[in-house]
Design a protein around this motif. Structure first.
Motif, PDB file in Angstrom:
ATOM      1  N   LEU A 192     -32.363 -61.796  23.471  1.00 20.49           N
ATOM      2  CA  LEU A 192     -32.935 -61.325  22.208  1.00 20.49           C
ATOM      3  C   LEU A 192     -32.836 -62.381  21.108  1.00 20.49           C
ATOM      4  O   LEU A 192     -33.691 -62.470  20.248  1.00 20.49           O
ATOM      5  CB  LEU A 192     -32.244 -60.041  21.743  1.00 20.49           C
ATOM      6  N   ILE A 193     -31.740 -63.147  21.136  1.00 20.78           N
ATOM      7  CA  ILE A 193     -31.588 -64.247  20.176  1.00 20.78           C
ATOM      8  C   ILE A 193     -31.186 -65.507  20.934  1.00 20.78           C
ATOM      9  O   ILE A 193     -30.615 -65.424  22.021  1.00 20.78           O
ATOM     10  CB  ILE A 193     -30.538 -63.928  19.070  1.00 20.78           C
ATOM     11  N   LYS A 194     -31.504 -66.666  20.354  1.00 22.24           N
ATOM     12  CA  LYS A 194     -31.130 -67.930  20.991  1.00 22.24           C
ATOM     13  C   LYS A 194     -29.719 -68.329  20.600  1.00 22.24           C
ATOM     14  O   LYS A 194     -28.928 -68.762  21.420  1.00 22.24           O
ATOM     15  CB  LYS A 194     -32.113 -69.025  20.594  1.00 22.24           C
ATOM     16  N   LYS A 195     -29.400 -68.220  19.281  1.00 26.68           N
ATOM     17  CA  LYS A 195     -28.035 -68.475  18.816  1.00 26.68           C
ATOM     18  C   LYS A 195     -27.766 -67.627  17.582  1.00 26.68           C
ATOM     19  O   LYS A 195     -28.694 -67.152  16.925  1.00 26.68           O
ATOM     20  CB  LYS A 195     -27.804 -69.960  18.540  1.00 26.68           C
ATOM     21  N   ALA A 196     -26.491 -67.478  17.257  1.00 27.75           N
ATOM     22  CA  ALA A 196     -26.098 -66.538  16.202  1.00 27.75           C
ATOM     23  C   ALA A 196     -26.357 -67.047  14.789  1.00 27.75           C
ATOM     24  O   ALA A 196     -26.266 -66.271  13.836  1.00 27.75           O
ATOM     25  CB  ALA A 196     -24.632 -66.178  16.364  1.00 27.75           C
ATOM     26  N   LEU A 197     -26.672 -68.329  14.597  1.00 25.80           N
ATOM     27  CA  LEU A 197     -26.902 -68.941  13.282  1.00 25.80           C
ATOM     28  C   LEU A 197     -25.728 -68.623  12.354  1.00 25.80           C
ATOM     29  O   LEU A 197     -24.584 -68.841  12.719  1.00 25.80           O
ATOM     30  CB  LEU A 197     -28.247 -68.466  12.705  1.00 25.80           C
ATOM     31  N   ASP A 198     -25.997 -68.092  11.136  1.00 22.66           N
ATOM     32  CA  ASP A 198     -24.914 -67.757  10.199  1.00 22.66           C
ATOM     33  C   ASP A 198     -24.432 -66.321  10.386  1.00 22.66           C
ATOM     34  O   ASP A 198     -23.594 -65.841   9.629  1.00 22.66           O
ATOM     35  CB  ASP A 198     -25.394 -67.943   8.748  1.00 22.66           C
ATOM     36  N   GLY A 199     -24.983 -65.630  11.353  1.00 24.28           N
ATOM     37  CA  GLY A 199     -24.617 -64.244  11.610  1.00 24.28           C
ATOM     38  C   GLY A 199     -25.806 -63.488  12.163  1.00 24.28           C
ATOM     39  O   GLY A 199     -26.892 -64.025  12.306  1.00 24.28           O
ATOM     40  N   ILE A 200     -25.580 -62.217  12.476  1.00 27.04           N
ATOM     41  CA  ILE A 200     -26.630 -61.375  13.051  1.00 27.04           C
ATOM     42  C   ILE A 200     -26.908 -60.221  12.097  1.00 27.04           C
ATOM     43  O   ILE A 200     -25.978 -59.590  11.595  1.00 27.04           O
ATOM     44  CB  ILE A 200     -26.211 -60.846  14.432  1.00 27.04           C
ATOM     45  N   LYS A 201     -28.193 -59.960  11.856  1.00 28.27           N
ATOM     46  CA  LYS A 201     -28.580 -58.827  11.022  1.00 28.27           C
ATOM     47  C   LYS A 201     -29.439 -57.882  11.851  1.00 28.27           C
ATOM     48  O   LYS A 201     -30.377 -58.310  12.514  1.00 28.27           O
ATOM     49  CB  LYS A 201     -29.349 -59.291   9.785  1.00 28.27           C
ATOM     50  N   VAL A 202     -29.099 -56.598  11.806  1.00 24.38           N
ATOM     51  CA  VAL A 202     -29.847 -55.571  12.544  1.00 24.38           C
ATOM     52  C   VAL A 202     -30.748 -54.849  11.556  1.00 24.38           C
ATOM     53  O   VAL A 202     -30.278 -54.340  10.534  1.00 24.38           O
ATOM     54  CB  VAL A 202     -28.893 -54.589  13.250  1.00 24.38           C
ATOM     55  N   LEU A 203     -32.048 -54.807  11.873  1.00 25.96           N
ATOM     56  CA  LEU A 203     -33.031 -54.143  11.028  1.00 25.96           C
ATOM     57  C   LEU A 203     -33.495 -52.852  11.688  1.00 25.96           C
ATOM     58  O   LEU A 203     -33.378 -52.679  12.900  1.00 25.96           O
ATOM     59  CB  LEU A 203     -34.219 -55.066  10.762  1.00 25.96           C
ATOM     60  N   GLY A 204     -34.092 -51.956  10.893  1.00 23.99           N
ATOM     61  CA  GLY A 204     -34.403 -50.607  11.366  1.00 23.99           C
ATOM     62  C   GLY A 204     -35.790 -50.381  11.911  1.00 23.99           C
ATOM     63  O   GLY A 204     -36.236 -49.235  11.952  1.00 23.99           O
ATOM     64  N   LYS A 205     -36.503 -51.412  12.340  1.00 20.93           N
ATOM     65  CA  LYS A 205     -37.862 -51.222  12.866  1.00 20.93           C
ATOM     66  C   LYS A 205     -37.796 -50.564  14.241  1.00 20.93           C
ATOM     67  O   LYS A 205     -37.078 -51.024  15.119  1.00 20.93           O
ATOM     68  CB  LYS A 205     -38.580 -52.568  12.943  1.00 20.93           C
ATOM     69  N   GLY A 206     -38.569 -49.525  14.453  1.00 24.30           N
ATOM     70  CA  GLY A 206     -38.625 -48.845  15.747  1.00 24.30           C
ATOM     71  C   GLY A 206     -37.656 -47.668  15.816  1.00 24.30           C
ATOM     72  O   GLY A 206     -37.032 -47.295  14.828  1.00 24.30           O
ATOM     73  N   GLU A 207     -37.565 -47.113  17.007  1.00 26.24           N
ATOM     74  CA  GLU A 207     -36.702 -45.947  17.226  1.00 26.24           C
ATOM     75  C   GLU A 207     -35.618 -46.284  18.237  1.00 26.24           C
ATOM     76  O   GLU A 207     -35.780 -47.166  19.071  1.00 26.24           O
ATOM     77  CB  GLU A 207     -37.530 -44.763  17.743  1.00 26.24           C
ATOM     78  N   ILE A 208     -34.506 -45.550  18.164  1.00 28.52           N
ATOM     79  CA  ILE A 208     -33.414 -45.738  19.124  1.00 28.52           C
ATOM     80  C   ILE A 208     -32.890 -44.366  19.540  1.00 28.52           C
ATOM     81  O   ILE A 208     -32.734 -43.465  18.699  1.00 28.52           O
ATOM     82  CB  ILE A 208     -32.292 -46.638  18.534  1.00 28.52           C
ATOM     83  N   THR A 209     -32.695 -44.199  20.860  1.00 26.86           N
ATOM     84  CA  THR A 209     -32.200 -42.919  21.380  1.00 26.86           C
ATOM     85  C   THR A 209     -30.858 -43.077  22.088  1.00 26.86           C
ATOM     86  O   THR A 209     -30.170 -42.098  22.331  1.00 26.86           O
ATOM     87  CB  THR A 209     -33.206 -42.334  22.385  1.00 26.86           C
ATOM     88  N   LYS A 210     -30.470 -44.310  22.394  1.00 31.09           N
ATOM     89  CA  LYS A 210     -29.232 -44.552  23.140  1.00 31.09           C
ATOM     90  C   LYS A 210     -28.053 -44.704  22.185  1.00 31.09           C
ATOM     91  O   LYS A 210     -28.183 -45.266  21.105  1.00 31.09           O
ATOM     92  CB  LYS A 210     -29.378 -45.825  23.975  1.00 31.09           C
ATOM     93  N   ALA A 211     -26.894 -44.199  22.621  1.00 34.07           N
ATOM     94  CA  ALA A 211     -25.674 -44.305  21.821  1.00 34.07           C
ATOM     95  C   ALA A 211     -25.040 -45.673  22.086  1.00 34.07           C
ATOM     96  O   ALA A 211     -24.389 -45.878  23.101  1.00 34.07           O
ATOM     97  CB  ALA A 211     -24.704 -43.193  22.176  1.00 34.07           C
ATOM     98  N   LEU A 212     -25.252 -46.614  21.174  1.00 35.32           N
ATOM     99  CA  LEU A 212     -24.731 -47.977  21.328  1.00 35.32           C
ATOM    100  C   LEU A 212     -23.680 -48.264  20.274  1.00 35.32           C
ATOM    101  O   LEU A 212     -23.753 -47.764  19.156  1.00 35.32           O
ATOM    102  CB  LEU A 212     -25.864 -48.999  21.185  1.00 35.32           C
ATOM    103  N   THR A 213     -22.711 -49.103  20.636  1.00 35.48           N
ATOM    104  CA  THR A 213     -21.753 -49.613  19.652  1.00 35.48           C
ATOM    105  C   THR A 213     -22.251 -50.996  19.270  1.00 35.48           C
ATOM    106  O   THR A 213     -22.234 -51.919  20.090  1.00 35.48           O
ATOM    107  CB  THR A 213     -20.339 -49.711  20.257  1.00 35.48           C
TER     108      THR A 213
END
Length: 147
Positions: free
Chosen positions: A102-123
């Protein structure tokens, strides 16, 4: 074969063109530099982008924008990407995101955005979350951990 019999392959060695070494070389007198002028002098070199005195391209074009060299650049991931790549109950961190592609490298950090839907319980462990991403992950039964 003996050491004194070793020789390079035929045609692989070519004599260096010795410029300015007499009439026999065909490169004597002016040594292929023509007559007089700045370019015929020793030590001559022009700077990159020089266009013979014409206003160079980098000065003809207008300056645009601003580049903040101190800005943080985050690797961005959407919740829809997490839905596609991870199994229910999985822990998502920088290492697992890189391994999943999903990403090549972490750069200065990872940001999660809310585009789309999610049904799985993830940590999900990341440096930043948008408000919509946080609510969608928690609504699906997952956990959000800010690093």
């Amino acid at each position: 074969m003996k050491l004194h019999e070793l020789a390079p392959a035929e045609g692989s060695k070519k004599a260096v063109k010795r410029i300015g070494r007499g009439p026999a070389s065909g490169q004597g007198k002016t040594a292929g530099k023509g007559q007089k002028g700045q370019k015929s002098r020793s030590g001559y070199s022009r700077r990159p982008g020089f266009e013979g005195g014409q206003m160079p391209l980098q000065r003809r074009l207008p300056k645009r924008g601003f580049n903040n060299i101190f800005a943080s650049e985050y690797a961005i991931v959407n919740v829809s990407d997490l839905e596609k790549r991870f199994e229910d109950g999985a822990t998502v961190d920088a290492q697992s995101l890189i391994e999943s592609g999903l990403i090549k490298k972490a750069l200065d950090g990872i940001k999660v955005l809310g585009k789309g839907e999610i049904t799985k319980a993830l940590t999900v462990k990341a440096d930043k979350f948008s408000e919509t991403a946080k609510t969608k992950i928690e609504a699906a039964g997952g956990k959000v951990e800010v690093l």
